[in-house]
Design a protein around this motif. Structure first.
Motif, mmCIF file in Angstrom:
data_model
loop_
_atom_site.group_PDB
_atom_site.id
_atom_site.type_symbol
_atom_site.label_atom_id
_atom_site.label_comp_id
_atom_site.label_asym_id
_atom_site.label_seq_id
_atom_site.Cartn_x
_atom_site.Cartn_y
_atom_site.Cartn_z
ATOM 1 N N THR A 102 -33.494 -41.181 35.539
ATOM 2 C CA THR A 102 -34.849 -41.305 34.699
ATOM 3 C C THR A 102 -35.088 -43.229 34.856
ATOM 4 O OG1 THR A 102 -34.295 -39.708 33.048
ATOM 5 C CG2 THR A 102 -35.958 -41.621 32.460
ATOM 6 N N ILE A 106 -38.839 -43.635 37.080
ATOM 7 C CA ILE A 106 -39.823 -44.760 36.129
ATOM 8 C C ILE A 106 -39.987 -45.624 37.224
ATOM 9 C CG2 ILE A 106 -39.864 -46.728 34.576
ATOM 10 C CD1 ILE A 106 -39.115 -44.548 32.960
ATOM 11 N N ALA A 109 -41.788 -44.798 39.968
ATOM 12 C CA ALA A 109 -43.349 -44.538 39.691
ATOM 13 C C ALA A 109 -44.084 -46.168 39.276
ATOM 14 C CB ALA A 109 -43.291 -43.973 38.320
ATOM 15 N N VAL A 177 -38.362 -35.704 38.963
ATOM 16 C CA VAL A 177 -39.234 -36.862 37.478
ATOM 17 C C VAL A 177 -39.993 -37.685 38.319
ATOM 18 C CG1 VAL A 177 -38.147 -37.853 36.491
ATOM 19 C CG2 VAL A 177 -36.940 -36.171 36.920
ATOM 20 N N THR A 178 -39.800 -38.541 39.301
ATOM 21 C CA THR A 178 -40.627 -39.594 40.349
ATOM 22 C C THR A 178 -42.118 -39.235 40.369
ATOM 23 O OG1 THR A 178 -38.941 -40.641 41.090
ATOM 24 C CG2 THR A 178 -40.547 -40.897 42.139
ATOM 25 N N THR A 181 -43.444 -38.690 36.996
ATOM 26 C CA THR A 181 -43.383 -39.996 35.717
ATOM 27 C C THR A 181 -44.666 -40.507 36.833
ATOM 28 O OG1 THR A 181 -41.685 -39.838 35.711
ATOM 29 C CG2 THR A 181 -42.489 -42.002 35.782
ATOM 30 N N SER A 184 -48.051 -39.289 35.261
ATOM 31 C CA SER A 184 -48.226 -38.850 33.991
ATOM 32 C C SER A 184 -48.308 -40.803 33.889
ATOM 33 C CB SER A 184 -47.028 -39.353 33.279
ATOM 34 O OG SER A 184 -46.831 -39.927 32.350
ATOM 35 N N LEU A 212 -46.254 -47.316 30.163
ATOM 36 C CA LEU A 212 -44.951 -46.812 30.062
ATOM 37 C C LEU A 212 -44.938 -45.992 27.606
ATOM 38 C CD1 LEU A 212 -42.643 -48.826 31.241
ATOM 39 C CD2 LEU A 212 -43.415 -46.810 32.290
ATOM 40 N N SER A 215 -47.579 -43.352 28.358
ATOM 41 C CA SER A 215 -47.546 -42.092 28.907
ATOM 42 C C SER A 215 -46.064 -41.827 28.714
ATOM 43 C CB SER A 215 -47.485 -42.355 30.684
ATOM 44 O OG SER A 215 -46.452 -43.880 31.027
ATOM 45 N N ILE A 219 -43.501 -38.873 30.724
ATOM 46 C CA ILE A 219 -42.118 -39.097 30.954
ATOM 47 C C ILE A 219 -41.078 -38.463 31.431
ATOM 48 C CG2 ILE A 219 -40.823 -41.159 31.525
ATOM 49 C CD1 ILE A 219 -43.061 -43.226 31.668
ATOM 50 N N ALA A 222 -41.487 -34.713 32.876
ATOM 51 C CA ALA A 222 -40.775 -35.347 33.785
ATOM 52 C C ALA A 222 -38.948 -34.605 33.527
ATOM 53 C CB ALA A 222 -41.052 -36.180 34.372
#
Length: 310
Positions: A102, A106, A109, A177-178, A181, A184, A212, A215, A219, A222
């Motif tokens: 995570t 983030i 991203a 995840v990336t 993110t 998002s 953040l 979004s 996240i 994700a």
């Protein structure tokens, strides 16, 4: 003349026939997909409950028992089919890999969206997308030759275990995840960012206080998608986790997940026996967990949309 023109305008055109044909084809494909999903759910459920209906194994003992020995009998004269060690290991590996992935996702991203120029952003996106196309066996082999010896040299032991599996899964779920993110963060309205700058906020204050927070539901979605990917991964985890069925006491001892036990055991059992039925019950647990993750994604998405609309 008038009648011919009237018939021409009232008769269906070629585009109308094409649209109707397209709707029929689309509806037919959707029905096939629905039938496949229902068939898979029905088949796995039917085979999974045979452990409890035919073999008379208690559901509580299956979910919370610590001993997995379907081919032999325990002290009570019944086979011991306890899936708790594999369930706990699966959740532990998944949570650790998601926790590691995570912050990296983030950071990537934010870098791709706010810091890097177009060339740097495209280069990093291409690199991340390249990770998606690498087969699971390659990840497992790299983990076997690099991660396991590294864990062994630092912590001792065999090197196989939850930590090695979590590191391999971290690399595998990072692209998912990336990418989600990034999508998002990019969905945050531009006027929010401009309003933050207009109030005197710096770029990092805008990212932390505005981007953040807005979004966050995306996240979280994700991260859950990544957890779903990690929870269902079989081959790569099987190669580095050790495949020893016991309740994990630390991160560096061999263990076994639901998927690794399925892949190692399903080819060595006979259909209809308790050993085979117990593996199908593990598959049923995996299926329910996948459905749980999907429902969780829907709930987070709806709450995020409601919060955004308000």
């Amino acid at each position: 003349m008038k009648n011919s023109l009237k018939e021409k305008f009232l008769s269906p055109s070629k585009q109308t026939y094409q649209e109707s044909f397209g709707k029929i084809i689309s509806s037919f494909c959707i029905l096939i997909i629905i039938a496949l999903v229902v068939s898979i759910l029905g088949f796995v459920t039917t085979k999974g409950i045979d452990t409890f209906t035919q073999s008379k194994i208690n559901v509580f003992d299956f979910l919370f028992g610590n001993v997995w020995s379907p081919s032999s009998t325990g002290a009570n004269g019944k086979p011991e089919v306890g899936a708790a060690p594999m369930i706990v290991t699966s959740f532990t590996v998944t949570l650790i890999s998601a926790a590691i992935a995570t912050p990296f996702a983030i950071a990537c991203a934010i870098f791709m969206t706010f810091i890097a120029n177009n060339r740097g952003s495209r280069l990093l996106r291409s690199t991340i997308e390249l990770l998606v196309g690498i087969p699971s066996v390659i990840y497992g082999y790299i983990g076997l030759t690099l991660v396991v010896p590294l864990v062994r040299s630092i912590y001792g032991g065999t090197g196989f275990g939850i930590l090695a599996g979590a590191i391999v899964l971290f690399v595998m779920i990072l692209p998912t995840v990336t990418s989600l993110t990034v999508d998002s963060i990019k969905s945050v309205p531009d006027y929010y960012i401009k309003a933050s700058y207009g109030l005197g906020a710096t770029r990092w204050q805008t990212i932390y206080k505005v981007v953040l927070k807005i979004s966050l539901p995306g996240i979280l979605t994700a991260v859950i998608f990544g957890m779903t990917r990690a929870f269902g991964e079989a081959l790569a985890v099987q190669m580095v986790i050790g495949n020893y069925i016991t309740m994990p006491t630390n991160l560096t001892t061999p263990a076994s997940t639901l998927t690794s036990q399925l892949t190692t055991g399903i080819g060595n059992t006979i259909m209809g026996t308790l050993q085979n039925n117990a593996l199908w019950s593990l598959a049923l647990v995996l299926l329910f967990m996948s459905l749980f993750f999907n429902i969780l994604i829907k709930i987070i998405g709806k709450r995020g949309a409601a919060k955004y609309e308000s």
